[in-house]
Scaffold this active site. Structure first.
Site, PDB file in Angstrom:
ATOM      1  CG  ASP A   1     -26.837  17.341  73.174  1.00 52.36           C
ATOM      2  OD1 ASP A   1     -28.013  17.733  73.356  1.00 52.36           O
ATOM      3  OD2 ASP A   1     -25.845  17.584  73.466  1.00 52.36           O
ATOM      4  CG  MET A   2     -28.123  16.531  66.531  1.00 47.39           C
ATOM      5  SD  MET A   2     -26.811  17.678  66.097  1.00 47.39           S
ATOM      6  CE  MET A   2     -25.458  16.384  66.277  1.00 47.39           C
TER       7      MET A   2
END
Length: 811
Positions: free
Chosen positions: A478-479
């Protein structure tokens, strides 16, 4: 009566104390043994045995208990300093219980019952044994005091003060005192050329006006109901929006309400977010196509939580009838199966407005299913609302407007944050998120692998791709690229280059040539940990920038970095650290549970950083928080149920859909649990500081200073103003006066900083959480520079809710 009988009462205190201390020793020994079995520190076993022996000797009434405990205290001091140095907030949980027990053992009601042997008299028999314990406690106190006055995490330095470049050529509006877009301008630099407020006078700031929107959280609102608003100011008017998407115009001088518009959103129960980060402004310019019938020559664009884009007359707040249908464009047009996915797509961020187009993206619900709406970016005619082009990262070559009956590619990567534009180059810069689900990517196609977690430059006129720079390959963490790119012209050894600065959740700052996407500051592909979930893979390398907001020692966490309020929850955190998978940054998600550090909260999130294009410096508020994600294999039954994913609560053995907690990932072989890395009593397992302010010299490509920022006043059970460095969500602004402003820490303050040194100059208490980015402008009538902050709170962070918009100015 015998001597032993006369002393029986005094010896009850050592007996009871010994039983309690022995029990504590047994707990520490058992936990320490567990830790050793996992490959961790031996200290807790040895200390536990020492505490256990102390308790046993106390039960026997033996003064030797004080000698044994003196060894425990001295050993603890030596071990703690050797492991983490003179770091007060690290030393405290290692020694607090140990020190307090030592003080207790010296109390008269304990010591008067101690003897050297059963036949010895109790009075005064303990004193020789008490001297070593007292001495070791003094040593521990001296070490503690030395740690309290040192700051091992503070990095001092001075940013250059010389003006390296002239003001940007399109900065006329800002020079006139306006703040015309979310980031100050389309450049997204969050910089104002106003200089009335300086380090010398900022301490005199006082409230100029306060406005209450009246928009408060309702019982049916999602947890993520937040005020993340940055107002804009044009002429004599400030424009804002509220979490329920009410648009409001205020007098810039007084804060008096001019008009309001309520779109009466269709608030679905499955909304993941309810927020409005801001509105956008457009003004008719000479030579540009005129709006129909001359209506709304100045207009406000409002995105809504039910996926509409509304054009309002900036003077009256009434919808512009010639834009779309009665002032509204539906963003559901072209979405696959829109009726089945209401509430799963909308825009929380203001659109980009160029000379002729309004360009808008949108977010999709995180980690709910593999059957999500499209992440398409669309450009509409700024006057008529006619679709000019659409860029769907799932079908990137076809940017001409789709026709009736056609639909965009479902579940393509989306852009939920704010974009920037350079009209002189004809480019709009899109920060892209990931394709959901975030932690499993076994079925991602080539287009997803190209565009997810990237900054992508599109041709403003056509939507065609000009370049792509990916910050994370095959993102399983989830970057997302979370923040608006900042644009400036940067001096380099090869001359002045039009540059783009992209802040990321990982803490890397990518400085790129915004014409080509090529790095100006070097980027290196480095090997990273391997071994994803079944059916998935990991990228062999990831791109690391030479410029990072994380120092090398802060880029990873160790067992020694585990924290807690006491040695007991610190021990629990050490055991959990050793029980989870962690091989450094980019450790893949796992069924065992993996530590994600930095966590998806971000070193930098949507608030971004502020860039001074004249001094060619930047100011940031980085965070460093660890998270844990755990893949949950889906059962056969829930896999069959997941074919029907119209309703967030249905079809999964883990219900709900959020950025934290349990996430169903319907259609994927794994659900995921994603949570902050916390101790059993809710403290972060990772030691402070968790938040800083930082100054960056962009020409030199280095972080010059970092200082802890924020207190635990509003996080602790009692309001203790300890400056531990707390997380922040929101961003800073910079001014030509040499002052930066920030409100986004989890304590309720607005703060001002000397940009050159990072030193805090001023603060004021806010009535609620300030998880938003400030702005500044000059009031036309008085000529007074005002700084405007929003204090409305943040639902998922648990900060106090409110509805205040507050302006500060000099007397």
């Amino acid at each position: 009566m015998s001597e032993w009988t006369r002393d029986e009462a005094p010896r009850k205190a050592p007996l009871v104390s010994g039983l309690v201390i022995a029990l504590l020793g047994a707990v520490v020994t058992a936990g320490g043994g567990w830790l050793v079995a996992l490959g961790g520190s031996w200290y807790y076993v040895l200390a536990g045995l020492g505490i256990l022996a102390t308790g046993g000797l106390l039960i026997a009434g033996r003064a030797e208990a004080l000698w044994v405990y003196a060894i425990v205290v001295l050993g603890t001091v030596i071990w703690a300093v050797a492991e983490i140095g003179l770091d007060w907030w690290q030393l405290a949980p290692r020694g607090d219980v140990i020190f307090l027990i030592g003080l207790y053992l010296l109390m008269p009601w304990v010591t008067r019952g101690l003897v050297r042997s059963p036949g010895a008299r109790a009075p005064a028999a303990w004193r020789g044994a008490g001297v070593p314990l007292g001495a070791t406690l003094v040593i521990a106190a001296v070490v503690g005091l030395a740690a309290m006055i040192s700051d091992e995490h503070d990095q001092t330095g001075t940013l250059p003060t010389a003006q390296a470049a002239p003001a940007p050529p399109n900065a006329a509006a800002e020079a006139d005192g306006d703040w015309r877009a979310y980031g100050g301008s389309g450049r997204g630099d969050k910089y104002s050329p106003l200089a009335q407020i300086t380090p010398d006078n900022v301490g005199r700031l006082q409230v100029a006006w306060t406005y209450h929107t009246g928009d408060i959280r309702g019982p049916n609102d999602p947890q993520e109901t937040t005020y993340e608003l940055t107002p804009i100011k044009v002429g004599d008017t400030v424009y804002i929006c509220t979490p329920h998407d009410r648009a409001i115009a205020l007098d810039a001088e007084t804060g008096r309400e001019k008009w309001t518009f309520d779109p009466k959103i269709d608030e679905r129960k499955n909304l993941q977010h309810l927020t409005c980060r801001g509105v956008s402004y457009h003004e008719q310019t000479a030579g540009a196509p005129a709006p129909p019938n001359g209506e709304c020559p100045r207009r406000i664009f409002l995105p809504t939580a039910d996926a509409r884009l509304i054009a309002l007359d900036a003077a009256t707040g009434r919808p512009c009838p010639g834009f779309g249908r009665n002032g509204t464009v539906s963003l559901w047009t072209g979405m696959p199966d829109p009726g089945a996915h209401q509430g799963e797509y909308y825009s929380t961020s203001p659109p980009v407005v160029t000379r002729n187009l309004v360009i808008i993206a949108g977010e999709v619900t995180d980690n709910y299913s593999t059957n999500e709406p499209s992440g398409v970016v669309r450009a509409y005619d700024v006057n008529t609302g006619a679709l000019a082009w659409n860029f769907d990262s799932g079908n990137p070559e076809q940017t001409a407007p789709i026709g009736p009956g056609q639909s965009y590619v479902r579940n393509s990567p989306n852009s939920w944050s704010i974009s920037s534009a350079d009209e002189s180059l004809g480019l709009v810069y899109i920060p892209y998120g990931n394709q959901t689900p975030d932690q499993w990517g076994g079925d991602r196609g080539a287009n997803t692998e190209r565009f997810a977690s990237s900054v992508t430059a599109l041709d403003i006129a056509t939507g065609q791709v000009r370049w792509v720079f990916q910050t994370v390959h095959h993102d399983l963490w989830d970057m997302d690229v979370p923040a608006q790119p900042g644009l400036l012209d940067l001096d380099t050894p090869n001359g002045r280059v039009p540059a783009l600065v992209q802040a990321t959740k990982r803490g890397d700052l990518y400085v790129l040539d915004r014409r080509t996407g090529q790095p100006i500051i070097p980027v290196e592909e480095r090997p990273v940990p391997q071994g994803a979930g079944k059916g998935d893979h990991t990228a062999p390398t990831q791109p690391f920038s030479a410029l990072s907001l994380l120092s090398p020692e802060d880029a990873t966490i160790r067992e020694a970095d585990m924290w807690g309020a006491t040695m007991f929850d610190q021990l629990a955190c050490r055991i959990r650290f050793r029980s989870l998978r962690y091989e450094g940054m980019f450790t893949p998600p796992s069924e065992q549970g993996s530590i994600v550090y930095p966590g998806n909260f971000g070193v930098i999130d949507w608030g971004g950083i502020a860039v001074d294009p004249v001094r060619q410096i930047a100011f940031a508020n980085p965070d460093a928080m660890a998270f844990v994600d755990k893949l949950i294999p889906r059962t056969q039954n829930s896999q069959q149920q997941s074919e029907n994913v119209q309703h967030p609560a249905g079809g999964a053995d883990i219900a709900g859909s959020t950025e934290g907690g349990a996430n169903p990932n319907l259609g994927a072989p794994y659900a995921v649990e994603l949570n902050a890395f916390l101790s059993p009593i809710g403290f972060p397992c990772q030691a402070p500081p968790w938040g800083y302010v930082a100054g960056i010299d962009l020409r030199a490509g280095k972080v010059v200073y970092r200082h802890r920022n924020g207190t635990v006043r509003d996080l602790s059970p009692v309001p203790l103003p300890f400056k531990m460095g707390v997380p922040s969500l929101g961003g800073p602004i910079l001014t030509a006066g040499g002052v930066a402003f920030l409100t986004s820490t989890l304590d309720y303050y607005v703060r001002a900083y000397d940009v050159t040194s990072g030193r805090q100059l001023w603060q004021d208490r806010l009535p609620a959480g300030g998880q938003a980015t400030p702005m500044t402008y000059r009031a036309d009538r008085s000529g007074r520079q005002l700084v405007v902050v929003v204090a409305g709170g943040h639902g998922s962070l648990g900060t106090k809710a409110g509805d205040a918009v507050i302006a500060y100015g000099l007397p």
